[in-house]
Design a protein around this motif. Sequence first.
Motif, PDB file in Angstrom:
ATOM      1  N   ASN A 164     -42.027 -14.138  68.080  1.00 27.48           N
ATOM      2  CA  ASN A 164     -42.410 -15.088  68.920  1.00 27.48           C
ATOM      3  C   ASN A 164     -43.595 -15.795  68.903  1.00 27.48           C
ATOM      4  N   TYR A 165     -43.827 -16.851  69.282  1.00 21.99           N
ATOM      5  CA  TYR A 165     -45.233 -17.649  69.357  1.00 21.99           C
ATOM      6  C   TYR A 165     -46.079 -17.315  70.540  1.00 21.99           C
ATOM      7  N   PRO A 166     -47.114 -16.763  70.058  1.00 25.28           N
ATOM      8  CA  PRO A 166     -48.241 -16.153  71.386  1.00 25.28           C
ATOM      9  C   PRO A 166     -48.530 -17.735  72.263  1.00 25.28           C
ATOM     10  N   LEU A 167     -48.854 -17.303  73.396  1.00 25.11           N
ATOM     11  CA  LEU A 167     -48.887 -18.223  74.704  1.00 25.11           C
ATOM     12  C   LEU A 167     -49.929 -19.334  74.175  1.00 25.11           C
ATOM     13  N   VAL A 168     -50.948 -18.929  73.489  1.00 23.77           N
ATOM     14  CA  VAL A 168     -51.937 -19.987  73.039  1.00 23.77           C
ATOM     15  C   VAL A 168     -51.353 -20.969  72.141  1.00 23.77           C
ATOM     16  N   LYS A 169     -50.488 -20.591  71.503  1.00 25.22           N
ATOM     17  CA  LYS A 169     -49.887 -21.520  70.605  1.00 25.22           C
ATOM     18  C   LYS A 169     -48.933 -22.464  71.302  1.00 25.22           C
ATOM     19  N   LEU A 170     -48.106 -21.800  72.096  1.00 25.12           N
ATOM     20  CA  LEU A 170     -47.223 -22.605  73.065  1.00 25.12           C
ATOM     21  C   LEU A 170     -47.938 -23.879  73.930  1.00 25.12           C
ATOM     22  N   MET A 171     -49.159 -23.170  74.220  1.00 29.41           N
ATOM     23  CA  MET A 171     -49.965 -24.062  75.123  1.00 29.41           C
ATOM     24  C   MET A 171     -50.412 -25.269  73.954  1.00 29.41           C
ATOM     25  N   SER A 172     -50.830 -24.966  72.951  1.00 33.12           N
ATOM     26  CA  SER A 172     -51.150 -26.079  72.139  1.00 33.12           C
ATOM     27  C   SER A 172     -50.235 -27.223  72.038  1.00 33.12           C
ATOM     28  N   GLN A 173     -48.910 -26.471  71.566  1.00 35.68           N
ATOM     29  CA  GLN A 173     -47.767 -27.537  71.459  1.00 35.68           C
ATOM     30  C   GLN A 173     -47.752 -28.625  72.974  1.00 35.68           C
ATOM     31  N   TRP A 174     -47.609 -27.758  74.091  1.00 37.72           N
ATOM     32  CA  TRP A 174     -47.394 -28.607  75.317  1.00 37.72           C
ATOM     33  C   TRP A 174     -48.993 -29.604  75.505  1.00 37.72           C
ATOM     34  N   SER A 175     -49.972 -29.149  74.992  1.00 35.92           N
ATOM     35  CA  SER A 175     -51.180 -29.963  74.910  1.00 35.92           C
ATOM     36  C   SER A 175     -51.106 -31.236  74.364  1.00 35.92           C
ATOM     37  N   LEU A 176     -50.293 -30.968  73.000  1.00 34.59           N
ATOM     38  CA  LEU A 176     -50.438 -32.164  72.035  1.00 34.59           C
ATOM     39  C   LEU A 176     -49.362 -33.318  72.876  1.00 34.59           C
ATOM     40  N   PRO A 214     -58.152 -18.089  70.484  1.00 37.33           N
ATOM     41  CA  PRO A 214     -57.833 -16.738  69.916  1.00 37.33           C
ATOM     42  C   PRO A 214     -56.631 -17.178  68.788  1.00 37.33           C
ATOM     43  N   GLU A 215     -56.659 -16.359  67.804  1.00 35.70           N
ATOM     44  CA  GLU A 215     -56.244 -16.355  66.688  1.00 35.70           C
ATOM     45  C   GLU A 215     -54.264 -16.750  66.962  1.00 35.70           C
ATOM     46  N   THR A 216     -53.892 -17.404  66.466  1.00 32.81           N
ATOM     47  CA  THR A 216     -52.400 -17.650  66.627  1.00 32.81           C
ATOM     48  C   THR A 216     -51.377 -17.569  65.611  1.00 32.81           C
ATOM     49  N   LYS A 217     -52.082 -17.211  64.547  1.00 29.61           N
ATOM     50  CA  LYS A 217     -51.068 -17.053  63.390  1.00 29.61           C
ATOM     51  C   LYS A 217     -50.061 -15.880  63.656  1.00 29.61           C
ATOM     52  N   ILE A 218     -48.941 -16.087  63.198  1.00 27.61           N
ATOM     53  CA  ILE A 218     -47.915 -14.639  63.188  1.00 27.61           C
ATOM     54  C   ILE A 218     -47.586 -14.463  61.918  1.00 27.61           C
ATOM     55  N   THR A 219     -47.481 -13.189  61.727  1.00 22.11           N
ATOM     56  CA  THR A 219     -46.969 -12.849  60.343  1.00 22.11           C
ATOM     57  C   THR A 219     -45.655 -12.001  60.224  1.00 22.11           C
ATOM     58  N   HIS A 220     -45.017 -12.152  59.291  1.00 28.15           N
ATOM     59  CA  HIS A 220     -43.795 -11.614  59.211  1.00 28.15           C
ATOM     60  C   HIS A 220     -44.014 -10.292  58.200  1.00 28.15           C
ATOM     61  N   THR A 221     -43.322  -9.579  58.418  1.00 26.92           N
ATOM     62  CA  THR A 221     -42.904  -8.434  57.441  1.00 26.92           C
ATOM     63  C   THR A 221     -41.745  -8.634  56.491  1.00 26.92           C
ATOM     64  N   TYR A 222     -41.967  -8.490  55.297  1.00 29.85           N
ATOM     65  CA  TYR A 222     -41.019  -8.747  54.369  1.00 29.85           C
ATOM     66  C   TYR A 222     -40.409  -7.282  53.895  1.00 29.85           C
ATOM     67  N   PRO A 223     -39.133  -7.138  54.111  1.00 31.50           N
ATOM     68  CA  PRO A 223     -38.693  -5.938  53.732  1.00 31.50           C
ATOM     69  C   PRO A 223     -38.357  -5.700  52.214  1.00 31.50           C
ATOM     70  N   GLU A 224     -38.528  -4.430  51.648  1.00 33.34           N
ATOM     71  CA  GLU A 224     -37.732  -4.370  50.285  1.00 33.34           C
ATOM     72  C   GLU A 224     -36.297  -4.454  50.191  1.00 33.34           C
TER      73      GLU A 224
END
Lengths: 731, 160
Positions: A275-287, A202-212
Amino acid sequence: MTISIWRFSHLMLALVSSLFIVLASITGTILAFEPISNQLQPYKINSNISLATTISSLSESYDEIITITTDENNFVVASVITKEGDSETFYVNPETGEKLGDLIEKAPLFKFTTNLHRSLFLKSTGRFIVGLVSFFLILMAITGIVLIAKRQGGIKRFFSKIINENFDQYYHVVLGRWFLIPVIIVAFTGVYLSLEKFSLLPETKITHTYPEVNSDEIIKTPFTDFEVFNNLKIADVKSIEFPFSDDVEDYYFIKLKDKELLINQYSGEIISEQNYPLVKLMSQWSLLLHTGQGTILWSVVLALVCIALLFFIYSGFAMTLKRQKATKKITNKFTKDEAEYIILVGSETGSTYQFATLFYKALIATGKTAYITTLNTYANYNKAKEVIVFTATYGEGEAPVNASKFKKLLEATTQNQSIEFSVVGFGSLLYPDYCKYAEEVHQLLNSHENFSQKLELFKINNQSFDAFRTWLSQWNIASNQNLKIQQPIEKRSSKNTRQFKVVQRMELNIDDTFLLQLRPTKKIKFQSGDLLAFRPNINEAARQYSIAKVNGDILLSIKKHDKGLCSSILSGLNPSDTIEAHIDYNSNFYLPKKAKNVVLIANGTGIAPFLGMIKDNHKQQHIHLFWGGRTHQSLELYADFLNEAKNENKLSQFHVAYSQEQEAKVYVQDLILQQSDFISKHLQEEGIIMICGSIAMQNSVLEVLNQITTKHLNEPLGTFENNKQIKKDCY
Amino acid sequence: MKNIKLIALFAVVLGLMSFASLAESTKYKCMIQMTNYTGEGAYIVISLLNPEGEYVETLNVKGDDDEWYNTVESWWQFYGKKRSDIDAITGATISGGERSISVIEIDNDKIDKGYKLRFETAVEDQEYYESDVELELTAENVKSKVEGTGFIRYIRMMPQ
């Protein structure tokens, strides 16, 4: 040959993926050294330094900082623009900002090997293959678990003792248990990383919102006062990217292990926190888990996993070949309808086949018409007079694979004539369901109208050839024949072979039993409980005798059998004769040094190892000896010895049972039953029980012990067996 | 006599060449911000093109495994033949969502002369963009932000 679905899948998966697993294991072993060698570099840092300290010391030394990262080895890497205006990246001391060294360049060997390991130089195709093989490895681990559970007789016995039938098999199972978890981890993370590569997670990219931002209200706080920078340790910061320009809309971008932060470059305020989603954390651990980056210990484990995998491939195929050889179809000389003797075999691993084949050959050699086949091909036999079944048991009393259909076939088939039958069961006493399937076959045939029993069910423990010979002599007597069987000769290492000089040989007593004292002519290590293997001549297989170690000599108690080749030779020895023999170590049957209380149970010549143990009891352990013999005179052989031991306080109690002295036969197991309270207390206090003698005695004793534990302690005997409180050496 | 003439000619040529290479140049900070695509890190090559659109110089390469260089097709036509040493201007690939800042050096006499900067991108098993970003080298542009058309969201440049 039919094999069970589990073993078939295990084998097929191995066949399909073996080549790739070999490749991946070899390259994996090499790659395990990369994190180790990186870890040994001298760029380790003090992990208590705050981010603010690092930034301020770096900004003094360099014109501009672009990024700072802490890599998986805990080395800090800074990417800066130097005062000369060059862009450089190197390891720094986070406290002083000083350059420690250039980046470790991946050695060409590791580059090459990494490529081979993850894509076989086939780019995406290779990656796919490697990922698939990793998945197969998970399946192999799972089928392996099932196979171990089955051979051990249930999942609960998963960790119980393994029967050492041969090197390949034993270590395949032993290492299989040790490396189960690491192998699953390696395989699972491998699959996970492949899925990630193919964007199947599943998609793991997170996006930040930039305020005015209202650029009028800028309050410039020095970054050394930023709360975040002071609170964060450099070791916890995976990376920090510096603002590209002075524009307030350019932020500090910080990646931590579990989240990302955007920091206003003037106020130090956290603008966005994701926060990173679980999938992303698992990728880090897998590596991390797959590569061993950052820890030497885990890298070593990974290297061992690779070596173990190579061993699994080797031993697995070695076993398969051996099994195929053992079950190689014997070309029957006669058809099923010509033969008088029908031999039916039920074998899981093929070893039962060897015995059946020997018997078949012996029949053919004496001119009989015989036919050998598996239980699964049972049919109508026109001329059959006799059926002999050789069968093993699989798992928890189930039929071996090539006997699975026998029960149905037996019901469905009628024989034209009445046929005699005998059943020989093969198994191991270490399993709770010893020869259970043989019992079932015996039962089935017994209740079948076409069959009549010729011999009682006969059970053979651990493929004992002596037991097989005993059965054969029973069969010979019952059928008035004289079949002879050659025991296949095993090769022995000459390492433990020695010349032994006869010191003393006693005369035969009333039971044809005698003691033989031997002295090794060259030094060799042994102790009471080990076995002396003696081979009467080069064409014969060795016969084993339990050793008592008495004053450095070997003392054997031997019963002379009329037709026994070994015992005849040994009973004819005179002092200062020499014989050649071999010592087989039997460490499972040593007297435990730490046990305070030990109960020794024997019948007949089984007392031998105990004599040595008692003699050596200098620590005044409490030894209780139970012995069963035929008559008073049977005991005379050992009487002096035992009296002396009693006087020296080396033997606490001695109970004896005579089977031939009185009207009612008393056996050693009857003594045990009388002492129920003592025995149950003994077991409860973690005392040890050692049993040596005939299999029949052992079975009766175990039965009685089981009664005692079930009644008095509410536990089956198995509990104490698993606890290694029961030691057995029976034949 | 002939020799002296030849030497003099050499001296002049050498002088001119060294003068050319000593031409004033400026370093620019250049940030590449990637889009949130998924997959492997992108290979990105920043090249200098002359007004005719021909490759003149490789300014920066993101991606250090030369196994994949041929996927950056147009540039490979230029670079692949000669394989000049680009170690000093080579960095790691950049993945989706990431940014990277590098320093590139451009001769001042290329500014406002019709030269162009090209950002070429390629990702393993995905698309190749011959000019993900392409901008004319003008005094204005080297301080600007330019949107990308492929894997690059935008680039920003700033003279140092």
